[in-house]
Every structure is written in structure tokens, then in C-alpha cells.
Design an enzyme around this catalytic site. Structure first.
Site, short mmCIF file in Angstrom:
data_model
loop_
_atom_site.label_atom_id
_atom_site.label_comp_id
_atom_site.label_asym_id
_atom_site.label_seq_id
_atom_site.Cartn_x
_atom_site.Cartn_y
_atom_site.Cartn_z
N PHE A 45 0.81 -1.23 0.00
CA PHE A 45 0.00 0.00 0.00
C PHE A 45 0.84 1.27 0.00
O PHE A 45 0.37 2.32 0.44
CB PHE A 45 -0.97 0.00 1.19
CG PHE A 45 -1.73 -1.28 1.35
CD1 PHE A 45 -2.62 -1.70 0.37
CD2 PHE A 45 -1.52 -2.11 2.45
CE1 PHE A 45 -3.30 -2.90 0.48
CE2 PHE A 45 -2.19 -3.32 2.56
CZ PHE A 45 -3.08 -3.71 1.58
N ARG B 187 1.33 15.86 -5.57
CA ARG B 187 0.13 15.18 -6.02
C ARG B 187 -1.10 15.72 -5.29
O ARG B 187 -2.18 15.83 -5.87
CB ARG B 187 0.25 13.67 -5.86
CG ARG B 187 -0.88 12.89 -6.51
CD ARG B 187 -0.58 11.40 -6.63
NE ARG B 187 0.25 11.05 -7.76
CZ ARG B 187 -0.22 10.69 -8.96
NH1 ARG B 187 -1.53 10.63 -9.18
NH2 ARG B 187 0.60 10.39 -9.94
N THR C 67 4.50 11.66 -11.34
CA THR C 67 4.67 13.07 -11.69
C THR C 67 6.14 13.37 -12.00
O THR C 67 6.44 14.40 -12.60
CB THR C 67 4.18 13.99 -10.56
OG1 THR C 67 4.78 13.57 -9.33
CG2 THR C 67 2.67 13.92 -10.42
N GLU D 135 -5.08 3.00 -7.02
CA GLU D 135 -5.34 4.04 -6.03
C GLU D 135 -6.70 4.72 -6.11
O GLU D 135 -7.29 5.04 -5.08
CB GLU D 135 -4.24 5.12 -6.13
CG GLU D 135 -2.88 4.63 -5.71
CD GLU D 135 -1.76 5.53 -6.20
OE1 GLU D 135 -1.51 5.54 -7.42
OE2 GLU D 135 -1.15 6.22 -5.38
#
Lengths: 526, 790
Positions: free
Chosen positions: B230, B312, B457, B737
């Protein structure tokens, strides 16, 4: 006298002596037997990844129940049959539960999966019918972080149960019963340089061992003590197991009471209570997971004496009595006199708890008995707050004749808000009256702030619970709500989400304790 | 032909997961001479070592090494971006649990004895734990980040309505079931093999090599699978691997480091807590005209991935909504907590939480349903706006604040469809009636969205390589940099390779991820595992098939029958190869492979993929960082007990656009698992710290992830058919996600319910029962006491 543990593992006999007898079952399976399907995650019984089935003979049959093997010390398993996930295959085939878990994406990372397979086997192998709700109740002790559980429920619902073999078909019970009953009739004493373990077969021998070993730890289910052991909070140097004391392993209905022996599991209590004391039976559904209740005992919940022990408020308002045995004989102690302080009881060093007598309230409309629990999570959580309220009216519409309220999690011991109780006696149960009593209750409690909640939160609950009780008991019926919404609250009220449940390892309320190397935490109950 | 892609194929490892035969790292039996590793944790969150006496610990029988920072052969400082974390304290401990020393011993008992024999004296220094404390002390990591578009000042000056507020967002423990674990095995000539439960084998390889002071090629990192990750094993798998490797190098023995769950929870990083300070301007009908916000994250003691997470968050502060004028600044607070790190969503959830909160507050102020506000603000295409202008025109409502065009925009359709399908309006009316009548309970509902940008990104990371080897019997091994943590990436890559080579799914094996097969790999993160690595595998297969086609064309040619070799006519299907001109004449794939080997044709291939077009300038805050967006909507309904604050999620309806799914069963598992994890974050999962900075909620007893009984009793999950995502692999969309962010709809539903009682203002996240009850109590006190009637 035997000097080793004798048990069966997936049908094979094992004799275990020395230090290995003091390992947890999960450690033993993984390290000594290379049965690594049993996973250890939390080492405190709170995730179910280590679930195994334990079988013992009872009334001429093998009775199996799933437990968390990370909090079973090996010596507790004397005279039992341990079945791990590796022992649940059907020859070379996957069993129907496993097949369904594969087909329905019941496993993602796979770490919790063996535990789910074991719990589902326990739930389904004896032919019981299951539905989404019973599957859900049966799996509350197993945590999964990947699936969101939906696919696991689907797996269980679609498993081909016709072809799921009962455990007796995998492991013929005849020879097991004979061997295990013989083992159970033998005393066991295991001594290593650092530890000694005794499994007596008579109460008299138990009392003497206890008297001779002042530091002796009495273990029935071990669901609290093994956590203490795992987290190295306290060393266990001498242990006494009650599993072979047949007279403690009882659960019976007397004319005016339920009698629960110190060796009876919480599962046995739950089943008896569902018949004879439904409010307690219903409440025990939220006490903890089946994995815990299959091992833990009411006696354990009482002797650890935590103020958030979930059974305590109920026993206090019902006026339970506790039987203890010692060198000089037996005595019966009202629960109101059993505790002398935070986690302290009046038990003498030679005494052990043998049973609990729970008087049954009359099942008339004059008497109302309700239990509440508030915790961070509905299931498998320790209370932030708990409450029991018993109320008797002079007549169905008459004033309150008597009321007893017990509140947990709001002081060093479960306490009775006496001023609130007094304000209610002899009065008609109006909301106004209860609002005033609620204010008094808030003033009667002495909560602290800890990891499970703040002082203000607990004080508000102590007050609000009386209002909630009033609305449920005397209020007007609630407006309809979405019939599809979650109506599985344990108090039978359609809109009450949840408030029953319980804890079993009172060590935890001092979220605090863990690492002695670390600074003390915010809230240790005094 | 039978295709594997698009099929509901069970997880690659499902059959061994259910029997317990799947091998996780700590299931491996100990190697001969293997030692156990442990740490001596700093007892204080911030402090200087006054005395560290290890002599007694070193003399414990069975203890082979007790090492300090001075014993590290290479670098002590490490980190994925900025090397500002010390593995072992040199002088000053910066978080509680930071290793002061590391130990290798033969048994758990010896390890424990040694740990207790260490004498530590620390001089405590002032510590910072929270964002507010850090802001007050001006304690930040790096510089601030900025994202800006339009004239914010003018928009506010001319706005009919403005609002402002603060949102406090809690962190989250990953609670992967398998705690951090690594086994280091020393090899010859300074080499080291490290088995690690990691999402990022290449980073573990590099960090271990730097700690050992050896070239990268001296370290091989292998990851067969993880028991959940995760994000928690993206950068922070490095710590146990480095500790094990340093001890293995010193003792010349294999060393295993396994965290207990308690230590794992106490000493590793979590989802970043955030504080959002926001101002929004909006019109009478609820259209947002400007957003001015400051985001502060709690980065913990070092940089780790905090800036990527912060970015983000900023890039998702628009979520599904068009914001004409925007000014967002971001700062990472430096505190004395274990360095916070990646967690599914990676800042996205925190950014989305802010804008969705603003929408709820606009709705409450204007007394307009929040869903209407959302639909008025949703990104829409020019054509829907009645604008003939080009997509990039200034009046278009489909350009993000950072300048990326929202292509293949399914958001309006998602809102419209779910609003109808879940009977939103009828239920809203019913909830309003209920709340007016019930003295005991409150109900609330919210339908929120996610628009999640897919790609790292950081442009460089959008690359992957794959190795595909075909054997003479036609069986195939593929390996990539993708790591398996339960999400099914191995399964999908098997499906892709099987289809690309026209062979059975069963004929493909995915090899454990290792850095000697695949070098310089990116982490399996950002939902990109299949997109990147699957495309690299497909690239390898393409070239292999071209070579095999030439071989098969020769084998299938029958010039005498007028069928000369014609590669364009060769097909690979179902493990067989044929010429479309004579489809009855088939030869097994294995025979073609065998023949290719005979002809000395290379049967191995290395594939490579880079995501086209993505680019983002961190300095200017502009660019097109994402290849595409994964979109979804969810409607959650909750029931609150007014007396206890207890919360039940009673119904969830969820609709997602996942393009054309590669594996619908696995996608469904990701959606539901992600949603429930998000639901946990916004409800019961609360990190509670003591005054010393120690985590009190440090085990499942005190930290409550969702239980099976917390799953909503009604939970409808539907996929929106969308075959138009042309930019991605097989027109699929990444799923890891995005569904987590839909868990926010539960929190928004709580806020909606509390607004009925005037208790919604300032609701922080998570909305625990305690917070709900205290908010209700505070709101009740604010009101004049009502006369009570029975």
C-alpha cells in the site's frame, strides 16, 4: 505424571517437552514444524492470520473450534488435536472453500488467507447453513487489508458445501478420542530452568500447586496472558492450566441463575445466555471474535479486573456471585466485593476462581435489562465505554421501583452512579427525569483520557447512555428508515447501530504499558 | 481465439495462498548459520546521545554483532530523493525508534537480552510532533511549492460569495499484514543478495550498495511477493534491508530482519497528515470562481517522498471540478516523527478532501444540494458547454489548473448515471424526512467523485523494462520490475504475454522480481504497475513474435501448393500457429520455438516502454503530468447515533470508469479493497500519540482498520463501459489508487448528517465516534436549551 505435552497435529501424535512447551502454538508450528501457512501478524489475537482448529473430545465426539494460535501457549494444548490450514486439504485437491476462494478472488496478497480458510472451515464443516450474516459474524476475528471482504463473503456463499468434508471425515474421531481422553486424565508437570507448568486433574491438586507457587499464573483460555507473554510485559515463570478440571468446565441453568464454571469458554456462555439470558447472549455476540471466545473464559475476564471488561457491568447490575476455592475450602463472594482497586481482586494467594453465579432477572415486563458498549470499531474492539442498566417497575406502567446502573471505562473500576440511580427510584420514567439523572451520572464518573477516548467523550457517554436507554425503552417508536440499512445493532432497536461487544485482554486498556524503554503514555488508569 | 485479456482469471498465486503454501519471506526456513537482526530504538523523539554503552550487550552469548553508525562501511545517510535520513543515529536522534545501534544474534532470546543490556542515556531536545507546532517553529523541509492560474485576487474581489476554513486531515497506518522483512545473504567478493518485501527492488539494491560502499552490481535484490504494501514498502523497505545487509557483511552470515507488528507500526512512516487552509469564491448558483489554499503536510523527520506527495495533493486539489482561478501553495513540515511516506493515493486523497469539503460548505451555505454543486462545477467538454471554441480556448471548462487538457472526460456521465441509478433524489427526500422526525439518529448522504491522474509526476520514473524468455517446449518466463503485493500485477502480465504470443495463460510463468533480470526499475506504485510493465512485456513479445513469425512462415509454406512463405499471413492463437490461407494446417507453438532454436534464432527479448507525452515542470507548476485520468463516483449513506456518536455506513453505490478492463475480477477487488481502505482512513483509523511522541495506537488492538462487519450491507459496484481510452494499454485504466479516494464520500456523508444538527463546521478527518459525539454535544450547547417534552 507426564513430563511432556502430548497432542495431535494434523492427525499425527507429537510429544513436546522442555522449552518448546512454552512457545506459542503459532511459533511452534512455524519454527519447529515448518507449517508456515499459519501466519503471525499481531501476536495478540486481533487479526486471525494464525487461526487453527483445536479439537477436544466431548460427550463421545471430537469438538473442533477455531482459535488464534499466536495466543495459545503450547502447554495449553495438551490432549488436543490441532488442525492447521495445511491439514484442511482434501487429498491433493483444494477443498471446496479453497476452490471458491480462488474462483471468487477471495485472496489478494494472501497473508490473511489461511486464517480465513480456517475460520470458514470452522463455520461450515459441520453442515450448518450459512448466509451472508452468519459468515460475517463468523469472520469478525479475521482482518484483511486488501479485499474489503466482499470477495471473501462471496467465496463463502458460493462454496460447494455438499462436498466439504467434515473434519471427522478427514480425521477419524475414534482413535483420537481414545488417545486424547487418556492424555487428559493424566497430570502433566513440565519443568525447565526458567519455567514450570502444571496441569492438575483435581481441584485439590490445583489449589496446592497455587499455594506452593505464589507467582503462579492460572491459565484457562490464555487469551490475555499469552499477550502479556508475547509482548514481554510480564514473564510467566509458573503456570497452572485448568483444562483438565472437569468440575470447572460447566455451564448450567439453575432455577434462578446461570452458573458458569471457570473453565467454560465464552462461546459456551454465549450459547447458554442466548437461551436463558438473551440480553447477555446478544451482547456477547459483540464481545469479541469467535476465535477469541472459543478460547477465552468469563473467569479470565473477571480476574484480570479491567474497568473496561465487557462482562463486568452486566454481572454487577445482576448481582453475580463468584465462587473461589483455596486451601481452607470454598467461599462465595458478591461481585460488588470482588475488586479492591484498579485490576486488584480480593483473591487470596492460594485461591482460584471456580465459577460465577449470574442471577437471572425476571422475564416480566416489570424488569428491563440492557447492555451497551461503545468502541472505536463495532466488532473486535475493546470498549471505550460500557454500561449495564437493570430497572424494575412497580407495575408495567408504574414508577421505577429499583434501578441499578453500572458504567465501565469511566473510572479505575466499573462504577455505579449512585446519585443518578437514587434520583430515579420511585419516580415515573419521564425523559425529563432521565435528563436530570444523566447530568448526575456525568458528575458521578471519573474518566481519564487514553488511546480509546478522551475524558470529555467518556463523560458525555456516561450521561447520554441514560437518554439512549430512555428512548429505547420508553420513547415513541422510531420513524421508518431505509429498510435496507444496517439494522444489526445488538440491542434489538432498529436504529441502534452497535453497542455490544466486549474485551478479553484487559491489559490493553493501558494502551500505555508496552515498551518499558519508552516514556509513559498519556493515560494510564490509576 | 481464446484471449486471456478481459477475462476474470484468478490471481496468479491464489491456489497456493488458500493452502498456505505461498512462501512469504519469513516463511523461508533459516539458512545454516543465519542470524536475527534487531535494533536498539531511540527512546526519545528528539535527543542527543549522552552515553551508549554496548559492551554488556556484545558479551551476551549468541550475540554476533552490535554495531553503530561508525561501523557502517558505506553511507549512513540515505533517501529516495534527498539523502537526509540517517539509518543509525550518529549524535542526534530525530524520531522515537530511530536505531541507535543494530544487533545480530542467534536466537530471539539472545537478541532481546542484548537489547536490554544496552545502556542508553539521552539528552532530550525540544521536539515537534504536529503540523501546527512545526509551522510555529518555522520547521520545514525544502522550499515551498506553488500552483497558480488566473487572477485570484480579482476573482475574490468580484465574487458574490466567499468562504474560508481549515481542514485537519489525519495520517494512516498502512497495516499491511506482513510487516517489514528482509534477509541478506553475503556472497563472494563483497557481493550481497537481499530478499526484501519491497515495492522497489532497485531502490533497495541501491540503498544497500551505498550502505555497504560497493557498486550497485554487487547487490541483487529479489522480491517474490509481499503480504500487502500500500505504499509502505516503496521507500521504507530499505531500512530493514540495509540493517540486515550491514550485519550480514560484518558477520559473514545470512541475517534476517523481521519487524514485529508493534515495532512496524511505531517506527515506520505513514500517510502524511495534512492541514489545508482554504478560501474559495463562488457564484450564486455555486460555481467556484477561485480557490486560494495553503497545504501543509507533516513530513516527519526527513524528506522521503514528501514533495512528490505534496505535489500530487496540489495537483488533485481540483479533483473533478473546473477551477478558473487557483493559487495553491504547499509546504512540508519537518517534525520528530518517523518519516512519512507513500500510501495509496499519495497525497491525492488529501487534496481531494479539501475541495470536496469546500463543495459541502458551499452547498450548506446556499442551501443547494451538494450534488448539484458538484455537477455545476464538474469538468465538461466545450461541446457540452455549447462552445464551439477549441479545446484549449480560455473559456473551456476542461483545462486543469496546471494546464493539462482533460481528455476522454467521463465525469459528467458518471455523475448523471449514478445519480439516477442509486435513486439519489428520492433517498435525499427520505433522509430529510427522517432527520426531521428522529430524536435518536441522524442520517447523511454524499455523492462524490475522483479524477485521479495516472503516471508518476516525475517524468523519469515513467519507464519500464521486461525480459521475456521462451524455452524450446514453448513455455515462457517473463520478468519485469513490477512487484506483486496482492494487486494482481503478475496475473495481468501473464495475461498480456499469453495473448501477445497467442499461447495459453498457463504456458506463462512470471518470475520473481529481481534486479539482476530487470535493472533501474521504477517502484510498483502510482497505480502504474500494469500500465508500465505490461507495456514493456508486450514490447518484448512483439519482437519475439516477429522472429517466430519468420520461422513459422517457413515451416507453414507450401510453395508446391501455391503457398509461398508469407509472414503477414501467420497467426499465433491458442498455442498454435497457422497461415490464414490454410487455417486447417496448424503447428504447435512449441514446434515453432524448437525450430527457431535449431535455426539459432534468439528466443529471449528485452522489452522497454516509456510513457509518451508526460511532462511536468515543478518550478512553474505547469505541464501535462498525466497520461490519462481514472474517474469514478460513489454515493455513501451513513447513520449516526446521536447519543453515542457511533457511525454505520448503511449503503454505498459506486461507479467507475476503468476503460476496458484487463481482468474484471481483479479490478473489482481493487475497487472494493481501495474503497474500504479509504473508508477506514476517514472513520475509525486514528493515529494517537502520547506526549513523548510515541504512537499509542500501535497494534490492531488500538488501531482499528475496517472489519468485515464494517462493510456496508448494501454495496453496489458497477463499471461504466468506456472503450475510448486510446492512450493506454489495451484501453484499460489503472485502478490501484483511485477507488480509495471514493472512501471520502463516507466522511462527506458524515459532514452532511452533522450539518442537520449544526455540528458540521470544522469536522476533521477521520470522523471518529468521539469527534462526532463531541461535535454534536458542542452544537447542542450552542443552541438555546430546548424545553423537553415526553
Amino acid at each position: 505424571m507426564r513430563d511432556h505435552v502430548l497432542l495431535y497435529l494434523n492427525g499425527r501424535v507429537l510429544r513436546i517437552s522442555g522449552d518448546d512447551a512454552f512457545l506459542t502454538l503459532a511459533e511452534y508450528l512455524r519454527r519447529r514444524q515448518n507449517l508456515t501457512g499459519t501466519k503471525i501478524v499481531c501476536a495478540e489475537g486481533d487479526c486471525g492470520s494464525c487461526a487453527v482448529l483445536i479439537g477436544r473430545p466431548a460427550q463421545g465426539a471430537m469438538r473442533y473450534a477455531a482459535v488464534t494460535s499466536c495466543i495459545q501457549l503450547l502447554f495449553q494444548l495438551d490432549a488436543s488435536h490441532v488442525v492447521t490450514v495445511e491439514g484442511l486439504r482434501d487429498g491433493q485437491q483444494l477443498n471446496p472453500i479453497q476452490q471458491a476462494m480462488v474462483a471468487c478472488h477471495g485472496a489478494q496478497c494472501g497473508f490473511c488467507t489461511p486464517g480465513f480458510v480456517v475460520s470458514l472451515y470452522d463455520l461450515m464443516h459441520d453442515g450448518r447453513t450459512v448466509d451472508a450474516q452468519s459468515i460475517c459474524r463468523g469472520l469478525v476475528g479475521n482482518l484483511c487489508r486488501c479485499t474489503g471482504y466482499d470477495s471473501i463473503v462471496r467465496s463463502a456463499l458460493t462454496a460447494d458445501r455438499q462436498n466439504l468434508k467434515p473434519l471427522d471425515a478427514l480425521y477419524p474421531p475414534g482413535p483420537l478420542i481414545e488417545a486424547l481422553e487418556q492424555s487428559q486424565s493424566q497430570e502433566v508437570l513440565i519443568e525447565t530452568p526458567s519455567c514450570r507448568y502444571f496441569k492438575p486433574t483435581t481441584l485439590d491438586r490445583a489449589v496446592h500447586f497455587r499455594a506452593d507457587n505464589p507467582n503462579c499464573t492460572i491459565i484457562a483460555g490464555g487469551t490475555d496472558l499469552a499477550v502479556v507473554h508475547n509482548k514481554r510485559i510480564r514473564e510467566i515463570t509458573a503456570a497452572l492450566s485448568t483444562t483438565a478440571l472437569a468440575e470447572l468446565n460447566i455451564c448450567r441453568r439453575d432455577p434462578d441463575a446461570l452458573y458458569i464454571g471457570a473453565g467454560a469458554t465464552l462461546t459456551a456462555l454465549e450459547q447458554a445466555a442466548l437461551t436463558h439470558l438473551p440480553e447477555l447472549g446478544r451482547f456477547l455476540a459483540w464481545f469479541g471474535s469467535p476465535l477469541i471466545k472459543n478460547a477465552g473464559t468469563l473467569a479470565g475476564n473477571l480476574v484480570t479486573g479491567s474497568p473496561i471488561g465487557d462482562t463486568l457491568p452486566a454481572l454487577i447490575v445482576l448481582g453475580a456471585e463468584i465462587d473461589v476455592a483455596g486451601l481452607t475450602g470454598t467461599r462465595r463472594i458478591p461481585i460488588a466485593n470482588f475488586y479492591s482497586g484498579y485490576r486488584k481482586t480480593v483473591l487470596a494467594p492460594d485461591e482460584l476462581l471456580t465459577g460465577v453465579r449470574i442471577p437471572l432477572p425476571l422475564t416480566t415486563s416489570h424488569e428491563i435489562f440492557k447492555l451497551y458498549k461503545v468502541s472505536r470499531r463495532k466488532d473486535l474492539d475493546i470498549s471505550s465505554f460500557s454500561a449495564a442498566i437493570w430497572l424494575r417497575r412497580q407495575s408495567p406502567d408504574g414508577p421505577i421501583d429499583d434501578i441499578r446502573i453500572a458504567l465501565g471505562g469511566v473510572g479505575p473500576m466499573v462504577l455505579r452512579p449512585t446519585r443518578a440511580e437514587e434520583s430515579l427510584r420511585g419516580q415515573q420514567p419521564t425523559l425529563d427525569l432521565f435528563e436530570r439523572a444523566a447530568n448526575l451520572a456525568a458528575a458521578d464518573v471519573t474518566p481519564i483520557t487514553d488511546v480509546r477516548g478522551s475524558e470529555a467523550y467518556r463523560r458525555a457517554l456516561a450521561s447520554n447512555i441514560l437518554l439512549k436507554f430512555w428512548h429505547e425503552t420508553f420513547g415513541t417508536p422510531q420513524p421508518d428508515r431505509n429498510e435496507n440499512s444496517n439494522g444489526d445493532g445488538p440491542n434489538g432497536h432498529p436504529t441502534a447501530p452497535n453497542h455490544a461487544g466486549a474485551e478479553r485482554r484487559e491489559l490493553r486498556d493501558q494502551s500505555a504499558a508496552p515498551d518499558p524503554a519508552l516514556a509513559p503514555p498519556t493515560g494510564v488508569p490509576q | 481465439m481464446t484471449r486471456a485479456i478481459g477475462k476474470d482469471i484468478p490471481h496468479d498465486s491464489a491456489a497456493t495462498h488458500v493452502t498456505g503454501e505461498s512462501v512469504f519471506l519469513d516463511d523461508l526456513p533459516p539458512l545454516a548459520g543465519e542470524l536475527l537482526a534487531g535494533i536498539v530504538p531511540s527512546p526519545v523523539a528528539h535527543g542527543r546521545i549522552r552515553r551508549l554503552d554496548l559492551s554488556a550487550a556484545r558479551n551476551i552469548p549468541g550475540v554476533h554483532a552490535v554495531l553503530t553508525a561508525a561501523d557502517i562501511p558505506g553511507h549512513n545517510a540515505f533517501g529516495p530523493a534527498v539523502k537526509d535520513e540517517l539509518l543509525i543515529v550518529e549524535d542526534e536522534a530525530v524520531f522515537l525508534g530511530q536505531p541507535l545501534a543494530i544487533i545480530a544474534a542467534e536466537t530471539p532470546a539472545a537478541l532481546e537480552q542484548a537489547r536490554r543490556a544496552v545502556i542508553v542515556e539521552m539528552e532530550e531536545l525540544p521536539k515537534l510532533l504536529t503540523i501546527d507546532e512545526a509551522i510555529a517553529a518555522a520547521s520545514f523541509l525544502g522550499s515551498h511549492r506553488k500552483l497558480e492560474r488566473g487572477d485570484v485576487a480579482t476573482a475574490f474581489a468580484s465574487a458574490p460569495h466567499t468562504l474560508s476554513g481549515e481542514l485537519h486531515i489525519g495520517g494512516q497506518e498502512h497495516f499491511y499484514l506482513e510487516s517489514q522483512v528482509a534477509i541478506a545473504i553475503p556472497g563472494e567478493q563483497g557481493q550481497m543478495t537481499v530478499h526484501s518485501s519491497t515495492q522497489h527492488p532497485s531502490e533497495v539494491q541501491m540503498m544497500v550498495a551505498e550502505a555497504l560502499g560497493v557498486p550497485f552490481n554487487h547487490v541483487v535484490c529479489i522480491c517474490k511477493r509481499m503480504g500487502g504494501a500500500f505504499g509502505g514498502k516503496e521507500t521504507q523497505a530499505a531500512h530493514p534491508a540495509m540493517i540486515a545487509a550491514i550485519l550480514a557483511a560484518r558477520t559473514r552470515r545470512p541475517v534476517r530482519f523481521v519487524n514485529t507488528k508493534d515495532d512496524d507500526m511505531r517506527f515506520t512512516g505513514k500517510r502524511h497528515p495534512f492541514k489545508a487552509v482554504y478560501k474559495a469564491a463562488y457564484t450564486d448558483d455555486g460555481r467556484i470562481t477561485a480557490l486560494d489554499a495553503q497545504l501543509y503536510s507533516n513530513g516527519g523527520c526527513s524528506t522521503d517522498l514528501s514533495f512528490a506527495v505534496l505535489e500530487r495533493a496540489m495537483l488533485h486539489s481540483d479533483n473533478a471540478y473546473y477551477l478558473p482561478a487557483v493559487r495553491i501553495t504547499g509546504r512540508v513540515c519537518k517534525t520528530n516523527l518517523p518519516s512519512n511516506t507513500a500510501f495509496r493515493g499519495f497525497g491525492g486523497p488529501q487534496g481531494v478532501a479539501m475541495i470536496e469539503t469546500i463543495i459541502e460548505e458551499i452547498a450548506a451555505t446556499l442551501n443547494i444540494d451538494a450534488l448539484d454543486i458538484r455537477q455545476r462545477n464538474v469538468y465538461s467538454d466545450p461541446i457540452e458547454n455549447g462552445l464551439a471554441a477549441s479545446a484549449a480556448s480560455s473559456s473551456a471548462r476542461n483545462i486543469t489548473p496546471y494546464g493539462q487538457l482533460v481528455r476522454n472526460n467521463t465525469l459528467p456521465e458518471l455523475f448523471n448515471t449514478l445519480r439516477a441509478d442509486c435513486a439519489y433524489d428520492a433517498r435525499r427526500a427520505e433522509i430529510t424526512r427522517f432527520n426531521a422526525a428522529s430524536p435518536t439518529h441522524l442520517r447523511g448522504m454524499a455523492l462524490s467523485a475522483v479524477k485521479f491522474g495516472i503516471s508518476f509526476t516525475r517524468r523519469t520514473m515513467n519507464q519500464a523494462n521486461a525480459l521475456v524468455n521462451i524455452y524450446q517446449d514453448g513455455s515462457v518466463i517473463v520478468s519485469t520490475g513490477a512487484t506483486e503485493m496482492g494487486q494482481g500485477v503478475y496475473t495481468r502480465i501473464r495475461q498480456i504475454v499469453a495473448d501477445e504470443l497467442g499461447i495459453a495463460y498457463a504456458a506463462v510463468v512470471v518470475a520473481p522480481t529481481s534486479t539482476d533480470k530487470n535493472n533501474n526499475t521504477s517502484p510498483t506504485a502510482a497505480s502504474s504497475g500494469t500500465d508500465l510493465n505490461g507495456a514493456a512485456a508486450a514490447d518484448a513479445c512483439l519482437r519475439l513474435r516477429a522472429r517466430l513469425t519468420a520461422v513459422a512462415a517457413g515451416m507453414l509454406a507450401r510453395p508446391a501448393d501455391g503457398l509461398p512463405a508469407e509472414p503477414d499471413r501467420i497467426r499465433f492463437e491458442d498455442g498454435q500457429v497457422f497461415d490464414t490461407r490454410a487455417p486447417d494446417h496448424v503447428i504447435p507453438f512449441a514446434r515453432v520455438c524448437c525450430q527457431a532454436y535449431e535455426q539459432r534464432i534468439n528466443l529471449g527479448e528485452r522489452g522497454f516502454y516509456i510513457t509518451p507525452g508526460v511532462d511536468f515542470n515543478r518550478e512553474t507548476g505547469r505541464g501535462s503530468p498525466f497520461l490519462y485520468f481514472t474517474n469514478g463516483v460513489a454515493c455513501s449513506e451513513v447513520l449516526i447515533d446521536r447519543f453515542t456518536g457511533e457511525l454505520a455506513v448503511t449503503r454505498v453505490d459506486l461507479l467507475m470508469d476503468l476503460g476496458k478492463s484487463i481482468n474484471p475480477g481483479i479490478d473489482r477487488g481493487q475497487i472494493i479493497g481501495g474503497f474500504i481502505q479509504g473508508m477506514g482512513w476517514v472513520t475509525a483509523e486514528q493515529l494517537v500519540y502520547g506526549p513523548a511522541g510515541q504512537l499509542l495506537s500501535n497494534s490492531p488492538t488500538t488501531y482499528k482498520i475496517p472489519n468485515i462487519s464494517d462493510v456496508p450491507p448494501i454495496f453496489n459496484v458497477t463499471l461504466l463501459p468506456n472503450p475510448n481510452n486510446e492512450v493506454s494499454l489495451y484501453r484499460s485504466k489503472a485502478v490501484g489508487e483511485p477507488p480509495l479516494l471514493l472512501g471520502l464520500s463516507v466522511w462527506l456523508a458524515v459532514k452532511d448528517a452533522l450539518s442537520v444538527a449544526g455540528a458540521a463546521t470544522g469536522l476533521s478527518l477521520p470522523a471518529t465516534g468521539e469527534q462526532i459525539l463531541l461535535a454534536l454535544a458542542a452544537a447542542a450547547q450552542m443552541r438555546t436549551p430546548q424545553p423537553v417534552s415526553t
